[in-house]
Design a protein around this motif. Structure first.
Motif: not given
Length: 369
Positions: A162-168, A215-225
């Motif tokens: 997930l992090l690799i996809s966000y950090f590109d 953006g990172l926080h929103e991505l992680v929090a939404s992925e695992w709620v």
């Protein structure tokens, strides 16, 4: 891996009927007895009355299964060699690159936590840790943690992908405590390639980091709620003093949760005054509140607190505060006059504004305990 090895040890111990132990050899003994770097592991070796069966290598060290030589028959030794050789082949072939990385990165995680426990925070990363070669100057450290009784169980591989996809781009992910991870990313992945840095550029970097972390926080929090806390520092050289950086990021999360309970992203450059207040002994905090009169009841009313926080964020500018809060200027002036009437402090005066700000911070850290 260790759990699998322990289960295998118990099973073989039951079969051969003698005590077996798992040992981690020194680097010197590993090199002396096993040529594992060339992938030509010997089946077993004898040393000081024991038979050593190689299990796996980690950080240039070999872990072996050891048993008393005289207690094992030749057939039992050959049987164990066959079982363990087959196990190693299956383990090596079944590991994905991310699984292999997860195994290797545990070494620096153990080193970091050990240094923090010893209070050795400014030490450089040892050169014999393989991961040291992947750490360079100008990396951005981020600390991510999840908390609560119902915190999700997040695998290393899931989070890394997930992090690799966000950090590109490639990043380092280092698990620390349970549900706590250190992320190290090259600054170019977040800030772009800027050669010269001045005061204005540092301010710009902080703004870019803030937006990136949202953006990172929103991505992680939404992925695992889940409930996640995130802290970040400006680019630094993590090769020196990495334990100190982690302690600082942990402290930043603690300060953010203490003074700004609705926030889940915390920046050390925004918590300078909070860090100072947090360091004041509890008895002195209570004495200060007594001396200036404890106005915490008035100052922590939801509407009053929102008004004051917005007012302070906008440098005590009445017009800008009214615009930000979508209220008439006269409505804001009425609220400020009400605060003056109830507390005797006028936030439009610098000295009184400082006292009110300190009172709010002291209430947050003292009254909520």
């Amino acid at each position: 891996m260790m759990m699998k090895m322990e289960a295998l040890r118990l099973k073989l111990q039951e079969i051969v009927g003698i005590p077996l132990t798992i040992k981690e050899l020194t680097k010197q003994d590993s090199n002396s007895f096993f040529n594992y770097k060339n992938s030509t592991l010997m089946d077993s070796v004898v040393n000081e009355g024991e038979v050593w069966f190689p299990l796996y290598s980690k950080d240039d060290k070999m872990s072996v299964l050891a048993g008393e030589l005289n207690a094992l028959s030749l057939e039992e030794v050959q049987f164990m060699e066959l079982i363990l050789a087959n196990m190693r082949d299956q383990t090596t072939s079944s590991l994905t690159p991310l699984e292999e990385e997860e195994r290797n990165i545990q070494s620096i995680s153990s080193w970091i936590q050990g240094q923090i426990q010893l209070g050795k925070l400014d030490v450089p990363i040892p050169e014999d840790l393989a991961i040291q070669k992947r750490i360079s100057s100008g990396m951005v450290p981020l600390l991510l943690s999840s908390e609560g009784i119902h915190s999700p169980v997040i695998s290393y591989i899931q989070l890394k992908k997930l992090l690799i996809s966000y950090f590109d781009g490639e990043i380092l992910l280092i698990p620390l405590k349970e549900n706590e991870w250190l992320i190290l990313a090259r600054k170019e992945l977040i800030l772009g390639g800027v050669e010269e840095k001045d005061d204005d550029q540092e301010e710009t970097d902080a703004e870019i980091l803030s937006a990136f972390c949202v953006g990172l926080h929103e991505l992680v929090a939404s992925e695992w709620v889940g409930v996640f806390q995130l802290s970040v520092a400006l680019p630094l050289d993590p090769r020196n003093g990495l334990p100190a950086t982690i302690v600082m990021l942990r402290e930043t999360i603690t300060l953010g949760k203490t003074f700004h309970i609705t926030d889940q992203i915390h920046y050390p450059w925004e918590l300078v005054l909070e860090r100072l207040v947090f360091s004041i002994p509890e008895s002195q905090r209570a004495r200060f509140l007594e001396e200036v009169a404890d106005h915490s009841i008035q100052l922590t009313d939801a509407e009053t607190l929102m008004t004051l926080e917005t007012f302070f964020q906008l440098d005590c500018n009445v017009s800008e505060t009214a615009k930000r809060m979508y209220i008439h200027r006269n409505t804001l002036l009425y609220r400020l006059d009400k605060i003056k009437h109830e507390t005797g402090l006028d936030v439009r005066r610098f000295g009184d504004a400082v006292l009110i700000k300190l009172t709010i911070l002291l209430y947050n850290v003292t009254k909520r305990k």
